[in-house]
Design an enzyme around this catalytic site. Sequence first.
Site, PDB file in Angstrom:
ATOM      1  N   GLU A 157     -20.659  46.761 -20.792  1.00 36.16           N
ATOM      2  CA  GLU A 157     -19.816  47.376 -19.646  1.00 36.16           C
ATOM      3  C   GLU A 157     -18.431  46.494 -19.775  1.00 36.16           C
ATOM      4  O   GLU A 157     -18.377  45.336 -19.990  1.00 36.16           O
ATOM      5  CB  GLU A 157     -20.510  47.275 -18.502  1.00 36.16           C
ATOM      6  CG  GLU A 157     -21.652  48.197 -18.308  1.00 36.16           C
ATOM      7  CD  GLU A 157     -22.107  48.470 -16.889  1.00 36.16           C
ATOM      8  OE1 GLU A 157     -22.940  49.390 -16.616  1.00 36.16           O
ATOM      9  OE2 GLU A 157     -22.107  47.349 -15.985  1.00 36.16           O
TER      10      GLU A 157
ATOM     11  N   SER B  38     -18.942  50.039 -16.159  1.00 35.00           N
ATOM     12  CA  SER B  38     -19.756  49.771 -15.038  1.00 35.00           C
ATOM     13  C   SER B  38     -19.356  50.941 -14.056  1.00 35.00           C
ATOM     14  O   SER B  38     -18.266  51.587 -14.086  1.00 35.00           O
ATOM     15  CB  SER B  38     -19.292  48.406 -14.180  1.00 35.00           C
ATOM     16  OG  SER B  38     -19.681  48.502 -12.880  1.00 35.00           O
TER      17      SER B  38
ATOM     18  N   ASP C 251     -26.813  43.974 -13.813  1.00 30.25           N
ATOM     19  CA  ASP C 251     -25.771  43.944 -14.863  1.00 30.25           C
ATOM     20  C   ASP C 251     -24.432  43.351 -14.400  1.00 30.25           C
ATOM     21  O   ASP C 251     -23.446  42.906 -15.042  1.00 30.25           O
ATOM     22  CB  ASP C 251     -25.239  45.627 -14.782  1.00 30.25           C
ATOM     23  CG  ASP C 251     -25.984  46.470 -15.783  1.00 30.25           C
ATOM     24  OD1 ASP C 251     -27.135  45.964 -16.000  1.00 30.25           O
ATOM     25  OD2 ASP C 251     -25.374  47.470 -16.461  1.00 30.25           O
TER      26      ASP C 251
ATOM     27  N   CYS D  80     -32.194  49.570  -9.764  1.00 28.86           N
ATOM     28  CA  CYS D  80     -30.768  49.257 -10.420  1.00 28.86           C
ATOM     29  C   CYS D  80     -30.776  50.139 -11.907  1.00 28.86           C
ATOM     30  O   CYS D  80     -31.569  50.713 -12.266  1.00 28.86           O
ATOM     31  CB  CYS D  80     -30.648  47.780 -10.456  1.00 28.86           C
ATOM     32  SG  CYS D  80     -30.433  47.022  -9.080  1.00 28.86           S
ATOM     33  N   ASP D  81     -29.457  49.752 -12.590  1.00 30.01           N
ATOM     34  CA  ASP D  81     -29.101  50.539 -13.681  1.00 30.01           C
ATOM     35  C   ASP D  81     -29.966  51.026 -14.571  1.00 30.01           C
ATOM     36  O   ASP D  81     -29.858  52.192 -14.694  1.00 30.01           O
ATOM     37  CB  ASP D  81     -27.777  49.819 -14.078  1.00 30.01           C
ATOM     38  CG  ASP D  81     -26.625  49.516 -13.181  1.00 30.01           C
ATOM     39  OD1 ASP D  81     -26.886  49.316 -11.967  1.00 30.01           O
ATOM     40  OD2 ASP D  81     -25.608  49.241 -13.505  1.00 30.01           O
ATOM     41  N   LYS D  82     -30.510  50.123 -15.341  1.00 28.07           N
ATOM     42  CA  LYS D  82     -31.134  50.977 -16.761  1.00 28.07           C
ATOM     43  C   LYS D  82     -32.696  51.048 -15.969  1.00 28.07           C
ATOM     44  O   LYS D  82     -33.413  51.632 -17.315  1.00 28.07           O
ATOM     45  CB  LYS D  82     -31.115  49.669 -17.699  1.00 28.07           C
ATOM     46  CG  LYS D  82     -29.737  49.312 -18.291  1.00 28.07           C
ATOM     47  CD  LYS D  82     -28.618  50.451 -18.460  1.00 28.07           C
ATOM     48  CE  LYS D  82     -27.284  50.049 -18.144  1.00 28.07           C
ATOM     49  NZ  LYS D  82     -26.732  49.392 -17.010  1.00 28.07           N
TER      50      LYS D  82
ATOM     51  N   CYS E  49     -26.187  47.867  -5.538  1.00 23.99           N
ATOM     52  CA  CYS E  49     -24.719  47.567  -4.952  1.00 23.99           C
ATOM     53  C   CYS E  49     -24.198  48.659  -4.368  1.00 23.99           C
ATOM     54  O   CYS E  49     -24.479  50.002  -4.819  1.00 23.99           O
ATOM     55  CB  CYS E  49     -23.912  47.199  -6.256  1.00 23.99           C
ATOM     56  SG  CYS E  49     -24.409  45.684  -6.582  1.00 23.99           S
TER      57      CYS E  49
END
EC number: 4.2.1.9
Length: 565
Positions: free
Chosen positions: A447, A473, A80, A121-123, A194
Amino acid sequence: MRSDTIKTGFEKAPHRSLLKATGSIVSNNDFKKPFIGICNSYNELIPGHSHLQELGRIAKEEVRKAGGVPFEFNTIGVCDGIAMGHIGMRYSLASRELIADSVETVAQAHCLDGLVCIPNCDKITPGMMMAALRINIPVIFVSGGPMKAGHTPSGQTVDLISVFEAVGQFSAGKIGNEELESIEESACPGCGSCSGMFTANSMNCLSEALGFALPGNGTILAIDPRRNELVREASRRIIDLVKKDIKPRDILSRNALLNAFALDFAMGGSTNTILHTLAIANEAELDFNFSELNALSAKTPYICKVSPATMAVHIEDVDRAGGVSAILHELSRIDGLLDLSTLTVTGKTLGENIADAEILDYTVIRSIDEPYSATGGLAVLFGNLAPQGAVVKTGAVAPEMMKHTGPAKIYDCQDDAIKGIMGDDVKAGDVVVIRYEGPKGGPGMPEMLSPTSAIMGRGLGESVALITDGRFSGGSRGACIGHISPEAAERGPIAALHNGDLITIDIPSRSISVNLTEETINERLAALKPFEPKIKKGYLARYAQMVTSANTGAILKNPVSCEPK
């Protein structure tokens, strides 16, 4: 075993021949063992995934030692941060559905008995979870782990959000090129997700509360030797889960979902967690309404403040202070908040998992008797501007902005908003409105880290709010209200706004409204031209036609169901 479908009987000789050709079948005795998919998301484009190849190797080694036959396969992934601020961000949320579909496809096409999922990570984490609940075979999650926070030569603690905000500071003339470069070089010191309580780490922490991952999954650093040991333990556990036929839907009850939301509120997690957890609940066929979250937040104290809410604490500090287990143990002191009887992949209950946990640093994880606030770090707002709801990360909002009324400054896309903010078009007191960036309108609900960071970097974080039908985000901070539903592309009230309309945000009262009558809103909406899709070919065009609202998790419509009634 499910895998007998592709390996047992004379008629499966062709299947066995092909399986032997993979090199994963050591001897014919392997056909008597469970077939375990190692669902990896190794990817050299994502710092949170660049080290996962080694974790996959460890997982395969341990599965074989434990009596299974491992088969590794990969999913896609999007960073992202790298996708931020350009066309790539429109693919980020949409990638969640591709990941879910691809995991489903591989597991079903090859009749796997179980899965070890290695996301980070995110997704990727929610996408794999959606698939796990859809196919409902034994699964265990073990993520890649968080990144360490960075430190500049001057000793300043920094992370990725520091770089985004430094761009705003640089554009405003507040810092020079040398300082910007110093932050850029220091913020991301190595592999891992992150380092703050951003979406990736939020979801990996929630994995523990949901019961899908072992204790420590959310907070043990990527570079910590304990991360490899966690992979080993998870890879051994999957064999037991297969033998006992413990499946995701045995673990994810409605109360397990509420446990995860309680943890989320106590840590001030990313607003994206709400989006993803609603989608996960849908796959589990759990009846859960977006509007229920405020009642849970009202009785969940905010006890662990992590970046971006404060630069003093990162995920490594939470781990040192006792991790997710310590937070859950502290929350368990509140009568009725958690259901400690929920099952987890350890084979034990959540209560048994956290029984011996304790807070080791009360400056990082506070007691419920001395919380940062008596209510959770996330909230859902309703009103004539968001009849179906909107989401705000209350833990990252300045006290001055908890209540705010200001004139709307309208932008019909994120790019225009960034230009406006950087070009001094936005003034103290304004409410920046970024619309037509929802799941359908974006498409992909991009985002808004770049505009929120620009607002913070230019010193407007305590005087300007930003509202959007897009999302934020996990690193965004400030008075940022996202997921406004219905979105502009669906003729939600946000599409009726004009420059100068007075918008009132009242976070304590959980409301967001515009000073317009219902009649005026309806008249303006009726005068709008039909929404014209921005992208007309490829995956995003199909996605925009099928995606639903943010208040339902931005899941895809299922127009035809072949499931038995």
